[in-house]
Design a protein around this motif. Structure first.
Motif, PDB file in Angstrom:
ATOM      1  N   GLU A 169       5.428  50.577  38.840  1.00  0.00           N
ATOM      2  CA  GLU A 169       4.631  51.081  37.708  1.00  0.00           C
ATOM      3  C   GLU A 169       5.529  51.583  36.578  1.00  0.00           C
ATOM      4  OE1 GLU A 169       1.346  53.757  38.720  1.00  0.00           O
ATOM      5  OE2 GLU A 169       1.436  52.906  40.734  1.00  0.00           O
ATOM      6  N   ALA A 170       6.697  52.110  36.931  1.00  0.00           N
ATOM      7  CA  ALA A 170       7.645  52.541  35.900  1.00  0.00           C
ATOM      8  C   ALA A 170       8.115  51.338  35.086  1.00  0.00           C
ATOM      9  CB  ALA A 170       8.833  53.253  36.542  1.00  0.00           C
ATOM     10  N   ILE A 171       8.339  50.205  35.757  1.00  0.00           N
ATOM     11  CA  ILE A 171       8.730  48.969  35.065  1.00  0.00           C
ATOM     12  C   ILE A 171       7.604  48.497  34.144  1.00  0.00           C
ATOM     13  CG2 ILE A 171       9.259  46.509  35.387  1.00  0.00           C
ATOM     14  CD1 ILE A 171      11.652  48.220  36.078  1.00  0.00           C
ATOM     15  N   GLU A 172       6.380  48.534  34.641  1.00  0.00           N
ATOM     16  CA  GLU A 172       5.229  48.137  33.811  1.00  0.00           C
ATOM     17  C   GLU A 172       5.190  48.974  32.527  1.00  0.00           C
ATOM     18  OE1 GLU A 172       2.774  45.789  34.377  1.00  0.00           O
ATOM     19  OE2 GLU A 172       3.676  45.153  36.262  1.00  0.00           O
ATOM     20  N   GLY A 173       5.382  50.281  32.673  1.00  0.00           N
ATOM     21  CA  GLY A 173       5.357  51.171  31.511  1.00  0.00           C
ATOM     22  C   GLY A 173       6.498  50.888  30.550  1.00  0.00           C
ATOM     23  N   ALA A 174       7.674  50.592  31.110  1.00  0.00           N
ATOM     24  CA  ALA A 174       8.842  50.286  30.271  1.00  0.00           C
ATOM     25  C   ALA A 174       8.605  49.023  29.446  1.00  0.00           C
ATOM     26  CB  ALA A 174      10.077  50.122  31.153  1.00  0.00           C
ATOM     27  N   ILE A 175       8.007  48.011  30.068  1.00  0.00           N
ATOM     28  CA  ILE A 175       7.696  46.762  29.363  1.00  0.00           C
ATOM     29  C   ILE A 175       6.694  47.026  28.241  1.00  0.00           C
ATOM     30  CG2 ILE A 175       6.561  44.508  29.580  1.00  0.00           C
ATOM     31  CD1 ILE A 175       7.699  44.371  32.467  1.00  0.00           C
ATOM     32  N   LYS A 176       5.666  47.807  28.541  1.00  0.00           N
ATOM     33  CA  LYS A 176       4.653  48.129  27.526  1.00  0.00           C
ATOM     34  C   LYS A 176       5.262  48.923  26.369  1.00  0.00           C
ATOM     35  CE  LYS A 176       0.370  49.281  28.479  1.00  0.00           C
ATOM     36  NZ  LYS A 176      -0.812  49.946  29.097  1.00  0.00           N
ATOM     37  N   ALA A 177       6.118  49.878  26.684  1.00  0.00           N
ATOM     38  CA  ALA A 177       6.747  50.684  25.627  1.00  0.00           C
ATOM     39  C   ALA A 177       7.612  49.803  24.720  1.00  0.00           C
ATOM     40  CB  ALA A 177       7.600  51.796  26.248  1.00  0.00           C
ATOM     41  N   ALA A 178       8.349  48.869  25.327  1.00  0.00           N
ATOM     42  CA  ALA A 178       9.218  47.982  24.540  1.00  0.00           C
ATOM     43  C   ALA A 178       8.391  47.072  23.633  1.00  0.00           C
ATOM     44  CB  ALA A 178      10.100  47.151  25.478  1.00  0.00           C
ATOM     45  N   ARG A 179       7.304  46.533  24.177  1.00  0.00           N
ATOM     46  CA  ARG A 179       6.453  45.646  23.364  1.00  0.00           C
ATOM     47  C   ARG A 179       5.760  46.421  22.240  1.00  0.00           C
ATOM     48  NH1 ARG A 179       3.167  41.301  27.101  1.00  0.00           N
ATOM     49  NH2 ARG A 179       4.880  39.835  27.416  1.00  0.00           N
ATOM     50  N   LYS A 180       5.337  47.644  22.533  1.00  0.00           N
ATOM     51  CA  LYS A 180       4.659  48.442  21.507  1.00  0.00           C
ATOM     52  C   LYS A 180       5.637  48.819  20.393  1.00  0.00           C
ATOM     53  CE  LYS A 180       1.345  50.836  19.562  1.00  0.00           C
ATOM     54  NZ  LYS A 180       0.894  52.178  19.907  1.00  0.00           N
ATOM     55  N   TYR A 181       6.867  49.138  20.766  1.00  0.00           N
ATOM     56  CA  TYR A 181       7.896  49.472  19.776  1.00  0.00           C
ATOM     57  C   TYR A 181       8.093  48.291  18.815  1.00  0.00           C
ATOM     58  CZ  TYR A 181      12.548  50.524  17.875  1.00  0.00           C
ATOM     59  OH  TYR A 181      13.618  50.743  17.034  1.00  0.00           O
ATOM     60  N   ALA A 182       8.201  47.093  19.391  1.00  0.00           N
ATOM     61  CA  ALA A 182       8.415  45.899  18.564  1.00  0.00           C
ATOM     62  C   ALA A 182       7.174  45.575  17.722  1.00  0.00           C
ATOM     63  CB  ALA A 182       8.780  44.714  19.450  1.00  0.00           C
ATOM     64  N   TYR A 183       6.011  45.787  18.301  1.00  0.00           N
ATOM     65  CA  TYR A 183       4.750  45.535  17.591  1.00  0.00           C
ATOM     66  C   TYR A 183       4.614  46.442  16.360  1.00  0.00           C
ATOM     67  CZ  TYR A 183      -0.295  45.674  16.682  1.00  0.00           C
ATOM     68  OH  TYR A 183      -1.537  45.650  16.077  1.00  0.00           O
ATOM     69  N   LEU A 184       4.954  47.716  16.539  1.00  0.00           N
ATOM     70  CA  LEU A 184       4.872  48.663  15.413  1.00  0.00           C
ATOM     71  C   LEU A 184       5.881  48.327  14.325  1.00  0.00           C
ATOM     72  CD1 LEU A 184       4.391  52.091  17.258  1.00  0.00           C
ATOM     73  CD2 LEU A 184       2.679  50.827  15.933  1.00  0.00           C
ATOM     74  N   ARG A 185       6.993  47.702  14.725  1.00  0.00           N
ATOM     75  CA  ARG A 185       8.047  47.365  13.772  1.00  0.00           C
ATOM     76  C   ARG A 185       7.637  46.194  12.879  1.00  0.00           C
ATOM     77  NH1 ARG A 185      12.976  45.770  16.933  1.00  0.00           N
ATOM     78  NH2 ARG A 185      11.825  43.812  17.051  1.00  0.00           N
TER      79      ARG A 185
END
Length: 397
Positions: free
Chosen positions: A109-125
């Motif tokens: 679940e920590a990996i799932e969250g890390a993937i989501k955080a990375a994608r959201k960071y790029a999406y906001l950019r």
């Protein structure tokens, strides 16, 4: 009267889904570095629940902290604050010099969250949703669909396709291979600092440094998976701390709770400020009072027992003894590892047979890919424990 070993095994086989080929052993209790089966046989544990029981079994203060929390409250949900939560997050954030913590129930679940955080960071950019992640061949990050998508093992992936898209695989410790997978859509590079399931391969210092530089130059996030190699296992709290690099996102679990199911992903300030917000991610159990009381007790014991210094000392001795063993036996191709995360790659001798022989002599060890005998002992082991384990492995080979 308790049941017999055979009865416990038959009961489990009747009602538990058969996704594990378990060893014919029914464990009942533990003390220090030893586990005991229902027949009272003792086993020195050089697996520690796959790198979980860093403090060994029956650590009195750890147990008392959990019992005290059970008597107060076990769960409240994330609709409210709870007493141990902030301290647990502070312990973890300060131990890695990072900014914000999200507690999960597992490493996967920590990996799932890390993937989501990375994608959201790029999406906001850039407001785009076609970003890519570079992961490593022979890696292992978990079994859920997201974690499996960045796990570089075709055998694990094949029956569960289609997985999440936008993942490219590079060769671990091969910087040219990583560069070949880079595109203008790459938003993150994910890897274990020391590959565990893949065969105990530590990251090469020059490789990790160059990956960090690529990430800096292109605003790509570096995600380091410290689920197995973190929490003091290699002699620093996290393995990356020996490399002079810091990830943007780190995952932790296993020894973080020493047996209580808890994981976490940790973000640096840059990612914490510009990624997940309320409504983006959640969990019912994550960060509950019992899990956070466990995290707090683990960090307190690390400090009280000065475990990092102890690991450095005893690990140097273990490496020396394993190297002597490797020189003695032709069937040992090489020793690999860092700290108390060690592997012996065997040739011409199935690792499973060695594991069985060791178990029959009272030592629990496990395997990893490439016919590797994997050792993840509790961090409290002594040099006397090492001598005994080496003696058993020697005769088992």
């Amino acid at each position: 009267m308790g049941m017999t070993t055979k009865e416990y095994m038959e009961l489990s086989e009747e009602y538990v889904l058969h996704t594990y080929n378990r060893f014919p052993l029914v464990l009942e209790k533990g003390e220090g570095t030893y586990l005991y089966d229902v027949e009272g046989n003792a086993y020195m544990d050089f697996a520690s629940g796959i790198g979980v029981f860093a403090l060994g079994y029956s650590n009195k203060e750890f147990g008392e902290a959990l019992k005290a929390q059970v008597d107060k409250v076990i769960h409240t949900s994330n609709l409210y604050y709870n007493v141990p939560l902030g301290t647990a997050a502070e312990h973890l954030a300060k131990s890695c010099g990072m900014s914000k913590v999200f507690f999960t129930n597992s490493g996967t679940e920590a990996i799932e969250g890390a993937i989501k955080a990375a994608r959201k960071y790029a999406y906001l950019r850039d407001n785009s949703t076609d970003h890519e992640i570079i992961a490593m061949n022979s890696s292992f990050h978990g079994r859920s669909l997201g974690a499996l998508s960045v796990t570089g093992n075709e055998h694990y992936q094949e029956p569960f396709r289609p997985l999440i898209g936008g993942v490219r695989f590079a060769e671990f410790n091969n910087i040219d291979s990583v560069k070949a997978q880079l595109t203008d859509k790459t938003c993150a590079i994910i890897m274990e600092t020391v590959q565990g399931e893949g065969g105990i391969y530590p990251a090469d210092p020059a490789f990790l440094k160059e990956v960090r530089e690529i990430c800096n130059a292109r605003d790509i996030l570096l995600i380091l998976d410290e689920i197995q190699c973190g929490m003091g296992r290699t002699g620093t709290m996290f393995a990356w701390q020996q490399y002079g690099v810091q990830p943007d996102i780190m995952t932790s679990a296993k020894a973080l709770g020493c047996g209580i199911p808890v994981g976490a992903f940790v973000l640096n300030e840059k990612v914490a400020k510009a990624s997940l917000v309320p409504g983006d991610h959640g969990t019912t159990y994550g960060g509950n009072p019992l899990a956070c009381a466990a995290v707090n007790a683990v960090f307190e014991q690390f400090e009280k027992l000065d475990l990092l210094s102890h690991v450095k000392d005893v690990a140097a001795y273990l490496e020396e003894k394993l190297d002597e063993l490797a020189a003695k036996h032709d069937c040992i191709k090489e020793r690999r590892g860092k700290g108390l995360m060690q592997g012996l790659e065997l040739t011409g001798k199935p690792v499973g047979e060695v594991i069985t022989a060791a178990r029959e002599k009272g030592l629990l060890v496990i395997s990893a890919e490439h016919n590797v005998l994997r050792m993840l002992p509790p961090l409290i082991i002594t040099k006397e424990d090492v001598d005994k384990a080496i003696s058993i492995i020697d005769s088992s080979l």
